[in-house]
Write a protein that holds these residues in place. Structure first.
Motif: not given
Length: 446
Positions: A322-349
């Motif tokens: 479970v700990e390894d899975g949490a670490a994996m999904i964290s790396r997944f979000f950092v790699t794929l979603l960090a920049l798109p989410i920041l863009f969403g924040v810039g547009v919407a908020i």
């Protein structure tokens, strides 16, 4: 069959200099997407927008956020001067509000993205995954030492920032009361949702005015303070590259046991889809449990989530999978979603009008020196406490960040995402205490 094998071997042994230029260009990656995918998708989106047929569902929102976030991130990394100060995070976070202001992003896209960001709470999902994953991936000993040690640089940095920020604001003619309550305090309040908004409501309740009007007064300090922290984070990253002795590359506490430090950042297992799913569920589950408990213990859900994750890690109650899975999904979000989410924040908020409404030299100087004082204090106090000074400065800087989005931008600029759990403590707990203390002082001094 033999011919196919020979062709594959021939391609594998091809001299890179013999590869045609146009193939190299098409394989150039815009952050993580190669041009041969990026360009057709951009053309397709443009055509759909031109004919007013672009979907306002996730089918439209996801590719727009991804392509725009990756493109602006790539632009930030390659823009002179800006690339030295965390260009990707700055460009993705603070250019979109200007684009919205200039109506250069179609209104339909802005409306859809705003609805998505506010209704989906994707930012909180992101923070939950990053925070829980980072905590569960850490070495237990380093985690305990880190949480016990970071409060001193945070408190000292906060006090020093108050003295400098109020002093500079007063000397530059902004007023002592205004400098403290409308500039310094908002910077350290923990962002918008957990900081500026409750702070504006509290001020309005005391003054008997409109919380919206007060929010427009304090929001620029929140935004500019976060921008200052992002810039300084980028500088700290460059300092770490020039002076490796000053950084732990994401490890907060120094240790004589190098094996321990390496283990704290090392991922032993390859990505597993099953573990990814379990990691996502455990991260969201801890946030939901925090939301449930917050009704009874009066502690905000994000802070409760952090406490739950720390207790789970320290007690060892969760299986290693479970700990390894949490670490994996964290790396997944950092790699794929960090920049798109920041863009969403810039547009919407973020709102460009709020940012430029107070752009005076005294205001800018006061904001920047407030954040700079916090970072410098965190650096030297951390160094005295056997912490890696750059990491200590970054954690302290997150007290100036704009909530979860600010933490994400600051740590992305510094390339120190492993510090997210400490950043959340700095932002959430530090911000909550700031709002409480400021409200009591405002009522007493007004």
């Amino acid at each position: 069959m033999d011919n196919n094998v020979s062709v594959v071997k021939k391609e594998q042994n091809t001299d890179p200099q013999q590869i045609p230029l146009w193939i190299k260009i098409l394989h150039f990656k815009v952050t993580i997407i190669p041009l041969y995918i990026f360009i057709p998708m951009v053309i397709l989106i443009f055509l759909l927008l031109l004919e007013d047929k672009y979907p306002n569902s996730l089918l439209g929102i996801i590719p727009f956020m991804a392509l725009a976030g990756y493109a602006l991130g790539e632009l930030g990394k390659r823009t002179p001067i800006v690339n030295v100060i965390g260009g990707a995070a700055i460009m993705v976070t603070f250019l979109p509000p200007f684009l919205v202001h200039m109506n250069w992003i179609p209104a339909a896209v802005v409306d859809s993205l705003t609805t998505f960001m506010k209704s989906s709470n994707i930012l909180y999902v992101n923070i939950a995954v990053l925070t829980v994953g980072s905590i569960l991936a850490m070495n237990r000993t380093v985690l305990i030492k880190g949480f016990m040690s970071m409060f001193i640089p945070l408190v000292v940095g906060t006090l020093a920032s108050v003295v400098v920020g109020v002093g500079v604001g007063t000397l530059l003619g902004l007023g002592t009361f205004e400098s403290f309550f409308y500039i310094v305090i908002p910077i350290m309040a923990g962002g918008m949702g957990e900081g500026a908004i409750p702070l504006s409501i509290a001020y309005a309740h005391i003054l008997g005015g409109s919380s919206t009007d007060i929010l427009s007064e304090i929001l620029p300090a929140v935004m500019l303070g976060s921008l200052s922290a992002v810039i300084l984070a980028g500088m700290l990253k460059k300092l770490g590259e020039k002076r490796p002795d000053l950084t732990g590359n994401g490890v907060l506490i120094k240790s004589g046991d190098n094996t321990l430090l390496l283990k704290a950042n090392k991922t032993e297992r390859e990505i597993s889809y099953e573990l990814l799913a379990s990691g996502l569920i455990i991260a969201i589950g801890m946030y939901l449990l925090g939301e449930y408990l917050s009704k009874y213990i009066s502690i905000p859900a994000p802070i409760t989530m952090i406490i739950l994750a720390v207790l789970a890690k320290v007690s060892g109650v969760l299986p290693k999978d479970v700990e390894d899975g949490a670490a994996m999904i964290s790396r997944f979000f950092v790699t794929l979603l960090a920049l798109p989410i920041l863009f969403g924040v810039g547009v919407a908020i973020l709102k460009w009008e709020s940012l430029i409404s107070v752009l005076s030299v005294p205001y800018l100087i006061t904001v920047f020196l407030t954040v700079l004082t916090m970072v410098v204090t965190g650096f030297y106090v951390g160094k005295k406490m056997n912490m890696n000074p750059i990491e200590s400065a970054l954690v302290t800087a997150c007290h100036s960040g704009m909530g979860g989005a600010g933490d994400l931008a600051i740590l992305t600029a510094a390339n120190r995402m492993a510090l997210m759990p400490f950043a959340q403590i700095s932002t959430r707990i530090g911000g909550a205490l700031t709002v409480i203390i400021a409200t009591l002082l405002f009522r007493w001094l007004h």
